[in-house]
Scaffold this active site. Structure first.
Site, mmCIF file in Angstrom:
data_model
loop_
_atom_site.group_PDB
_atom_site.id
_atom_site.type_symbol
_atom_site.label_atom_id
_atom_site.label_comp_id
_atom_site.label_asym_id
_atom_site.label_seq_id
_atom_site.Cartn_x
_atom_site.Cartn_y
_atom_site.Cartn_z
ATOM 1 N N ASP A 103 -9.110 -4.605 59.231
ATOM 2 C CA ASP A 103 -8.827 -4.285 57.846
ATOM 3 C C ASP A 103 -8.078 -3.107 57.363
ATOM 4 O OD1 ASP A 103 -7.996 -5.312 55.463
ATOM 5 O OD2 ASP A 103 -9.257 -6.028 54.915
ATOM 6 N N GLU A 104 -6.428 -2.920 56.572
ATOM 7 C CA GLU A 104 -6.507 -1.863 56.334
ATOM 8 C C GLU A 104 -6.415 -0.466 56.747
ATOM 9 O OE1 GLU A 104 -5.182 -0.823 53.274
ATOM 10 O OE2 GLU A 104 -7.089 -2.584 51.378
ATOM 11 N N LYS A 160 -4.073 -10.590 51.599
ATOM 12 C CA LYS A 160 -4.792 -10.570 53.348
ATOM 13 C C LYS A 160 -5.896 -10.401 53.686
ATOM 14 C CE LYS A 160 -5.747 -5.138 52.119
ATOM 15 N NZ LYS A 160 -7.021 -5.934 52.345
ATOM 16 N N THR A 161 -7.130 -10.649 52.518
ATOM 17 C CA THR A 161 -7.701 -10.810 52.436
ATOM 18 C C THR A 161 -8.120 -12.369 53.138
ATOM 19 O OG1 THR A 161 -8.815 -9.034 51.172
ATOM 20 C CG2 THR A 161 -10.578 -10.779 52.117
ATOM 21 N N GLN A 177 0.505 2.024 51.249
ATOM 22 C CA GLN A 177 -0.279 1.854 50.467
ATOM 23 C C GLN A 177 -1.450 3.580 50.716
ATOM 24 O OE1 GLN A 177 -2.327 -1.695 48.720
ATOM 25 N NE2 GLN A 177 -0.219 -2.629 50.221
ATOM 26 N N ARG A 179 -0.204 -2.918 40.585
ATOM 27 C CA ARG A 179 -1.212 -2.658 40.087
ATOM 28 C C ARG A 179 -1.255 -3.642 38.381
ATOM 29 N NH1 ARG A 179 -3.394 -3.021 44.382
ATOM 30 N NH2 ARG A 179 -1.702 -2.374 44.896
#
Length: 767
Positions: A225-226, A42-43, A262, A624
């Protein structure tokens, strides 16, 4: 040079981005929701979108605003764009919500009540609340950190409301008065706190048409973002930034990136509903799902998809990877918490044979779970680091209680005495502590009790009545305590006489206090476990003669600390809570404590929303892992001085059996466990098990939840103090009291992990 940069960037977009990523980057106008799954890049997408707008669409950078949640995330985005632009393009604004709102207030000072203002940081807020507390003699009624937390929560719930008197509904009368005094003092000092930065800009956008019009003229593109981590007030800020009076998008483009699966920070104001409401609030919205994962092997993603698929509050998606693999998930069913910790250490030993431990993480739901694992790692000489936390025996609350125990053993221990003489607070300030040290230095032959007696009788000590009372109460804590008493009995007495748990509840905000109380409860369990081992005659053949149990315990803790200090290896396994693991990745992930009451937490079982957040936490932990995922659970744990059975976590049962291998280690020896882990990790052929000793059983089954027993017809029969019971919401617990209830029923008071509850007996199951 600019043409070269443009060609290089466009080649990158075509060759390095997948189809969904390119669609998100190239979408031109309107509202865009990018649902970016874990590990999907995503970044890379959000920075590429910014670069595309500037390089290809020739959009002025100053008309673009990109908002993040941390300075670290903003720094990473800036660094990527700087490397891409090579100083030939300007950067847009990239920063946190708070930093951007501060910029707006600094840029428009004439619109504010006081054009020149200062920002109160967390310490400044605390000092102001302390000043108010002292002014109105409230020290016994409030704790500054708790007040700060309540004020922040209130401001975030206020969400730009035009009626400040709503505080009456949210605060007690005392808290309302403190809040109003806090706001008055803050205004007199021409100060804003961090929450004010967002709220003030929100009020300007709502109430000042000129400001809003100028804002929307200058800012034409917003990226966030997020977005799953936004609070309600941040969502309302975006509504005011982006929409016109007719509730239509007033900007050229609005893009938010996030993953509701998330969203794990509801306890600090984040609401998963913002992701779900975005398409409604900013309609029409183009939605792009980025589902290709570049981190994990496919079996781990399939398992994570199946677990999170049980949540209702989500946008459906399906993570996938081109990294095919087999036999990458293992459920390790252990007999006890101690065996779990020991077998985690054995697993790490096996991993270390061929790989670096730096790429391994041990995750758990709450901080107190680290204690037994830490001790096992130290015993096996495995280096580790606690990430986002403190080693168990270095935590303040544990060091406080150790200091009390050390003073029982050694009343000449000045360091321990100074640590706890005013903890919990007894009104003995720094001035007294300084004079106390001087007096002890001048009278080195006196122990702590003798010195205090001498100070109480010495008129030159110049102690006021309140300090004399406090010192006498401090001495009473140690009345009748000596080394002949067991450490657990000493600890129970100290906790009761100091009211230490109440002190923690009052001195810290709810979340932090709960963590510290759980740590204390775990410390009590550690003491009891030590006593059981001490009483095993075969376990202390090498101990000095006549060594008391208290001395042996304190020496063991000291040796644990010594082993930690001697550890200089930089190849260490990382330990952290599941919350702290978000955004990180590891070759191997070990999740400990997968039982009902731990994960999911017993406190999460009251509402479906809380349970879904626990499942999202599990999902974050699972995603993770890049190569291997190991899930540990224990059939029983030593709790409240008793061995209590715990059902396996429901999340384990949500993983398809075809994806996971289940090893029943309950009757396995360490040697058998090591042999199994080596074969599983390195894909060696599984040899036929030897008849003796009993081999590790591989069976995809778990113990069923304890069945409810028929309640006795005669009240009181079958219920007793210290009996172990199970509750569907709170998990396993220990009966503390039984009393009659109306209509021939019984009230049973039970000590659960999350605290004491009084429950009708028909809602409990005996274990």
């Amino acid at each position: 040079m600019i043409d070269a940069i443009k060609n290089s960037f466009n080649n990158f977009v075509q060759r390095e981005l997948n189809e969904q990523q390119r669609a998100a980057v190239l979408q031109k106008d309107g509202a865009l929701l990018i649902i970016a799954g874990a590990g999907s890049g995503k970044t890379r997408v959000i920075t590429s979108r910014i670069a595309h707008m500037i390089i290809n669409e020739k959009i002025e950078p100053r008309s673009i605003v990109a908002l993040t949640f941390t300075n670290k995330a903003a720094g990473e985005m800036k660094e990527r764009l700087i490397n891409l632009f090579q100083a030939h393009y300007q950067l847009p604004f990239i920063g946190t919500f708070h930093s951007y709102c501060l910029l707006q207030l600094r840029t428009h000072p004439t619109l504010l009540q006081f054009p020149s203002f200062s920002i109160l940081d967390a310490d400044d807020q605390l000092d102001l609340i302390k000043k108010i507390s002292k002014k109105y003699a409230l020290a016994k009624h409030i704790t500054p950190s708790s007040v700060c937390s309540q004020i922040s929560n209130y401001k975030n719930k206020m969400v730009g409301t035009d009626n400040p008197d709503v505080s009456v509904e949210l605060f007690s009368p005392l808290m309302r008065e403190i809040y109003l005094e806090y706001e008055t003092e803050k205004s007199r000092a021409h100060c804003f706190d961090f929450d004010d930065l967002i709220l003030t800009v929100l009020q300007l956008l709502k109430n000042n048409k000129t400001f809003k019009q100028q804002f929307q003229t200058n800012v034409r593109h917003i990226l966030i973002d997020e977005y799953q981590d936004t609070s309600q007030v941040q969502h309302n800020l975006l509504l005011s930034m982006a929409l016109n009076a007719k509730k239509k998008l007033a900007l050229d483009s609005l893009c938010v990136v996030g993953d509701e699966d998330q969203s794990i920070y509801s306890w600090r104001g984040a609401t998963v509903a913002n992701m779900l409401k975005f398409q409604q609030d900013f309609a029409p919205v183009t939605c792009v799902k980025i589902e290709q994962n570049y981190r994990s092997v496919q079996p781990i993603l399939e398992a994570a998809n199946d677990v999170i698929g049980n949540n209702r509050l989500r946008n459906p998606k399906n993570l996938w990877s081109t990294r095919a693999a087999k036999n990458r998930l293992l459920v390790a069913a252990c007999q006890s918490g101690d065996q779990e910790a020991s077998f985690i250490a054995i697993l790490l030993k096996c991993i270390a044979q061929k790989k670096k431990l730096n790429n391994v993480a041990i995750l758990y739901r709450t901080h107190f779970q680290s204690r037994s694992i830490e001790e096992a790692l130290i015993h096996h000489a495995i280096p580790y680091r606690i990430i986002g936390g403190i080693r168990f025996y270095e935590r303040k609350e544990i060091k406080d209680l150790l200091a009390y125990l050390r003073l029982v053993l050694n009343p000449y221990d000045k360091i321990s005495a100074l640590r706890i003489i005013n903890t919990p607070s007894r009104g003995l300030g720094q001035k007294f502590e300084d004079s106390f040290v001087v007096s002890w230095t001048q009278n080195p032959l006196l122990n702590m009790k003798q010195l205090i007696d001498w100070l109480l009788k010495n008129p030159d000590a110049d102690l006021g009545k309140s300090k004399q009372t406090s010192l006498r109460e401090f001495l009473e804590i140690f009345q009748g305590l000596d080394t002949t008493t067991t450490p657990s009995a000493l600890l129970d007495t100290i906790l009761a006489r100091t009211r230490y748990l109440s002190y923690l509840a009052d001195a810290y905000d709810m979340q932090e206090a709960q963590t510290k109380i759980e740590n204390v409860q775990e410390f009590v369990q550690a003491v009891m476990v030590f006593e059981r081992k001490f009483n095993d005659s075969s376990a202390h053949t090498q101990r000095p003669p006549n060594q008391s149990m208290l001395e042996a315990f304190l020496h063991e803790v000291a040796l644990l600390q010594e082993k930690i200090e001697d550890e200089k290896d930089h190849n260490f396994v990382q330990m952290m809570t599941l919350h702290a693991a978000k955004g990180l990745e590891f070759d191997t992930v070990i999740i400990a404590g997968l039982e009902e009451g731990l994960l999911p937490s017993s406190r999460s079982l009251n509402t479906n929303e809380d349970l879904e957040e626990e499942r999202r936490l599990m999902y974050v932990g699972m995603t993770r892992a890049k190569e291997h995922l190991v899930l540990f659970n224990a059939a029983s744990r030593f709790t409240f001085g008793q061995i209590i059975d715990y059902p396996p976590s429901r999340f384990l049962k949500e993983i398809p059996r075809a994806l996971v291998q289940i090893a029943d280690f309950e009757e396995a020896s360490p040697l058998q466990a090591r042999s199994f882990f080596e074969r599983w990790l390195y894909n060696q052929a599984m040899p036929a098990p030897a008849p003796t000793p009993k081999p590790v059983a591989l069976k995809p089954t778990f113990a069923a939840k304890p069945k409810a027993l028929a309640q006795p017809k005669t009240p009181g029969i079958g219920w007793a103090k210290n009996q172990t019971v199970y509750h569907q919401k709170f998990g396993a617990g220990l009966v503390a009291e039984v009393e009659r209830a109306p209509e021939q029923e019984l009230y049973v008071t039970v000590m659960f992990k999350g605290g004491k509850k009084k429950i009708l007996s028909r809602f409990l199951q005996k274990m």
